[in-house]
Scaffold this motif. Structure first.
Motif, PDB file in Angstrom:
ATOM      1  N   LYS A  21       0.833  -1.213   0.000  1.00  0.00           N
ATOM      2  CA  LYS A  21       0.000   0.000   0.000  1.00  0.00           C
ATOM      3  C   LYS A  21       0.864   1.259   0.000  1.00  0.00           C
ATOM      4  O   LYS A  21       0.556   2.231  -0.688  1.00  0.00           O
ATOM      5  CB  LYS A  21      -0.944   0.008   1.200  1.00  0.00           C
ATOM      6  N   VAL A  22       1.945   1.249   0.760  1.00  0.00           N
ATOM      7  CA  VAL A  22       2.863   2.399   0.779  1.00  0.00           C
ATOM      8  C   VAL A  22       3.462   2.600  -0.609  1.00  0.00           C
ATOM      9  O   VAL A  22       3.515   3.723  -1.132  1.00  0.00           O
ATOM     10  CB  VAL A  22       3.980   2.211   1.833  1.00  0.00           C
ATOM     11  N   LEU A  23       3.914   1.519  -1.217  1.00  0.00           N
ATOM     12  CA  LEU A  23       4.525   1.612  -2.546  1.00  0.00           C
ATOM     13  C   LEU A  23       3.517   2.022  -3.611  1.00  0.00           C
ATOM     14  O   LEU A  23       3.860   2.760  -4.546  1.00  0.00           O
ATOM     15  CB  LEU A  23       5.185   0.286  -2.925  1.00  0.00           C
ATOM     16  N   ASP A  24       2.294   1.561  -3.487  1.00  0.00           N
ATOM     17  CA  ASP A  24       1.268   1.909  -4.468  1.00  0.00           C
ATOM     18  C   ASP A  24       1.091   3.425  -4.548  1.00  0.00           C
ATOM     19  O   ASP A  24       0.898   3.975  -5.634  1.00  0.00           O
ATOM     20  CB  ASP A  24      -0.050   1.220  -4.109  1.00  0.00           C
ATOM     21  N   LYS A  25       1.178   4.096  -3.424  1.00  0.00           N
ATOM     22  CA  LYS A  25       1.053   5.563  -3.399  1.00  0.00           C
ATOM     23  C   LYS A  25       2.222   6.246  -4.109  1.00  0.00           C
ATOM     24  O   LYS A  25       2.146   7.421  -4.447  1.00  0.00           O
ATOM     25  CB  LYS A  25       0.957   6.055  -1.950  1.00  0.00           C
ATOM     26  N   GLN A  26       3.314   5.504  -4.317  1.00  0.00           N
ATOM     27  CA  GLN A  26       4.498   6.038  -5.008  1.00  0.00           C
ATOM     28  C   GLN A  26       4.584   5.513  -6.444  1.00  0.00           C
ATOM     29  O   GLN A  26       5.624   5.630  -7.079  1.00  0.00           O
ATOM     30  CB  GLN A  26       5.768   5.639  -4.249  1.00  0.00           C
ATOM     31  N   ASP A  27       3.515   4.906  -6.932  1.00  0.00           N
ATOM     32  CA  ASP A  27       3.492   4.279  -8.266  1.00  0.00           C
ATOM     33  C   ASP A  27       4.558   3.200  -8.397  1.00  0.00           C
ATOM     34  O   ASP A  27       5.238   3.082  -9.412  1.00  0.00           O
ATOM     35  CB  ASP A  27       3.651   5.327  -9.383  1.00  0.00           C
ATOM     36  N   LYS A  28       4.675   2.400  -7.354  1.00  0.00           N
ATOM     37  CA  LYS A  28       5.627   1.294  -7.329  1.00  0.00           C
ATOM     38  C   LYS A  28       4.913   0.019  -6.896  1.00  0.00           C
ATOM     39  O   LYS A  28       3.870   0.075  -6.254  1.00  0.00           O
ATOM     40  CB  LYS A  28       6.800   1.612  -6.405  1.00  0.00           C
ATOM     41  N   GLY A  85       9.162 -17.678   7.006  1.00  0.00           N
ATOM     42  CA  GLY A  85       9.406 -16.387   7.640  1.00  0.00           C
ATOM     43  C   GLY A  85      10.461 -15.565   6.923  1.00  0.00           C
ATOM     44  O   GLY A  85      11.004 -14.625   7.496  1.00  0.00           O
ATOM     45  N   ALA A  86      10.751 -15.911   5.670  1.00  0.00           N
ATOM     46  CA  ALA A  86      11.748 -15.161   4.887  1.00  0.00           C
ATOM     47  C   ALA A  86      11.165 -14.853   3.517  1.00  0.00           C
ATOM     48  O   ALA A  86      10.474 -15.680   2.928  1.00  0.00           O
ATOM     49  CB  ALA A  86      13.029 -15.974   4.731  1.00  0.00           C
ATOM     50  N   VAL A  87      11.441 -13.650   3.055  1.00  0.00           N
ATOM     51  CA  VAL A  87      11.031 -13.263   1.705  1.00  0.00           C
ATOM     52  C   VAL A  87      12.179 -12.550   1.016  1.00  0.00           C
ATOM     53  O   VAL A  87      12.982 -11.861   1.654  1.00  0.00           O
ATOM     54  CB  VAL A  87       9.774 -12.359   1.685  1.00  0.00           C
ATOM     55  N   ASP A  88      12.251 -12.740  -0.287  1.00  0.00           N
ATOM     56  CA  ASP A  88      13.187 -12.003  -1.134  1.00  0.00           C
ATOM     57  C   ASP A  88      12.341 -11.027  -1.943  1.00  0.00           C
ATOM     58  O   ASP A  88      11.344 -11.433  -2.565  1.00  0.00           O
ATOM     59  CB  ASP A  88      13.936 -12.934  -2.085  1.00  0.00           C
ATOM     60  N   ALA A  89      12.722  -9.749  -1.939  1.00  0.00           N
ATOM     61  CA  ALA A  89      11.881  -8.735  -2.567  1.00  0.00           C
ATOM     62  C   ALA A  89      12.690  -7.703  -3.337  1.00  0.00           C
ATOM     63  O   ALA A  89      13.842  -7.417  -2.998  1.00  0.00           O
ATOM     64  CB  ALA A  89      11.052  -8.035  -1.489  1.00  0.00           C
ATOM     65  N   LEU A  90      12.079  -7.159  -4.350  1.00  0.00           N
ATOM     66  CA  LEU A  90      12.578  -6.013  -5.100  1.00  0.00           C
ATOM     67  C   LEU A  90      11.380  -5.092  -5.343  1.00  0.00           C
ATOM     68  O   LEU A  90      10.266  -5.405  -4.932  1.00  0.00           O
ATOM     69  CB  LEU A  90      13.201  -6.446  -6.432  1.00  0.00           C
ATOM     70  N   ILE A  91      11.613  -3.990  -6.029  1.00  0.00           N
ATOM     71  CA  ILE A  91      10.537  -3.040  -6.300  1.00  0.00           C
ATOM     72  C   ILE A  91      10.507  -2.703  -7.790  1.00  0.00           C
ATOM     73  O   ILE A  91      11.551  -2.472  -8.401  1.00  0.00           O
ATOM     74  CB  ILE A  91      10.714  -1.740  -5.479  1.00  0.00           C
ATOM     75  N   TYR A  92       9.294  -2.664  -8.338  1.00  0.00           N
ATOM     76  CA  TYR A  92       9.066  -2.286  -9.727  1.00  0.00           C
ATOM     77  C   TYR A  92       8.522  -0.867  -9.742  1.00  0.00           C
ATOM     78  O   TYR A  92       7.590  -0.540  -8.994  1.00  0.00           O
ATOM     79  CB  TYR A  92       8.059  -3.249 -10.353  1.00  0.00           C
ATOM     80  N   ASP A  93       9.097  -0.018 -10.582  1.00  0.00           N
ATOM     81  CA  ASP A  93       8.668   1.370 -10.725  1.00  0.00           C
ATOM     82  C   ASP A  93       7.726   1.457 -11.922  1.00  0.00           C
ATOM     83  O   ASP A  93       8.148   1.257 -13.066  1.00  0.00           O
ATOM     84  CB  ASP A  93       9.881   2.273 -10.914  1.00  0.00           C
ATOM     85  N   LYS A  94       6.452   1.747 -11.665  1.00  0.00           N
ATOM     86  CA  LYS A  94       5.462   1.799 -12.749  1.00  0.00           C
ATOM     87  C   LYS A  94       5.711   2.968 -13.694  1.00  0.00           C
ATOM     88  O   LYS A  94       5.463   2.854 -14.890  1.00  0.00           O
ATOM     89  CB  LYS A  94       4.048   1.896 -12.176  1.00  0.00           C
ATOM     90  N   ILE A  95       6.203   4.073 -13.196  1.00  0.00           N
ATOM     91  CA  ILE A  95       6.447   5.240 -14.048  1.00  0.00           C
ATOM     92  C   ILE A  95       7.621   4.979 -14.989  1.00  0.00           C
ATOM     93  O   ILE A  95       7.560   5.272 -16.182  1.00  0.00           O
ATOM     94  CB  ILE A  95       6.680   6.507 -13.189  1.00  0.00           C
TER      95      ILE A  95
END
Length: 175
Positions: A21-28, A85-95
């Motif tokens: 939800k935090v990332l969605d507000k940043q278009d991510k 209890g472990a996750v691997d994550a990255l972020i996609y930038d929609k813009i």
């Protein structure tokens, strides 16, 4: 791996939801690259990485290769991914229409080296900023970032308990 399932603990789903939800507000968009892994999956990942590294570096002994890759991929019986209890994550930038630059990745592919350490100093300012965003989002949800992998986060497992000075882990292996 065929039929890979992204399984995590219920509490982690809620945490990932809040981060998203935090990332969605940043278009991510939060990308979960990996979550629970069976012992079999972890063994396959270990063996595939070992074979690939051996092919690239035939001059190195098997012992040297095992030592090198164990910095970034846990041997099958030592992975925190088996706890859920472990996750691997990255972020996609929609813009920008791409996976963000974290200093060692080309899209979803990550080049394993010491540059993967979360606070490695010799990466671009953009990569440092992107790592800080990713790490802070997870730390705000009480995860701990792996000491050698800026994309790996633990919650409730042994690593988390040690880092948070807890008496015990909440989660053990899921078999």
């Amino acid at each position: 791996m065929k039929n890979y399932q992204y399984l995590v603990r219920e509490a982690i789903i809620e945490k990932i939801g809040r981060i998203s939800k935090v990332l969605d507000k940043q278009d991510k968009i939060l990308i979960i690259r990996s979550a629970w892994r069976s012992f079999e999956h972890q063994r396959l990942l270990w063996e595939t990485t070992f074979a690939s590294f051996k092919k690239k570096h035939p001059e190195k002994s098997d012992g040297d290769i095992k030592q090198i890759i164990s910095y970034f991929i846990a041997p099958p019986t030592k992975s925190m991914h088996v706890t859920g209890g472990a996750v691997d994550a990255l972020i996609y930038d929609k813009i920008e229409d791409c996976v963000m630059n974290f200093g060692t990745n080309k899209g979803l592919e990550i080049d394993l080296s010491k540059k993967c350490y979360p606070y490695y100093p010799n990466i671009s300012p953009e990569a440092k900023k992107n790592r800080a965003l990713l790490i802070n989002l997870f730390e705000d949800e009480d995860f701990v970032c792996d000491l050698k992998e800026y994309w790996h986060f633990d919650y409730g497992n042994t690593i988390w308990a040690i880092e948070k000075d807890k008496e015990f882990a909440i989660y053990g292996p899921i078999t």
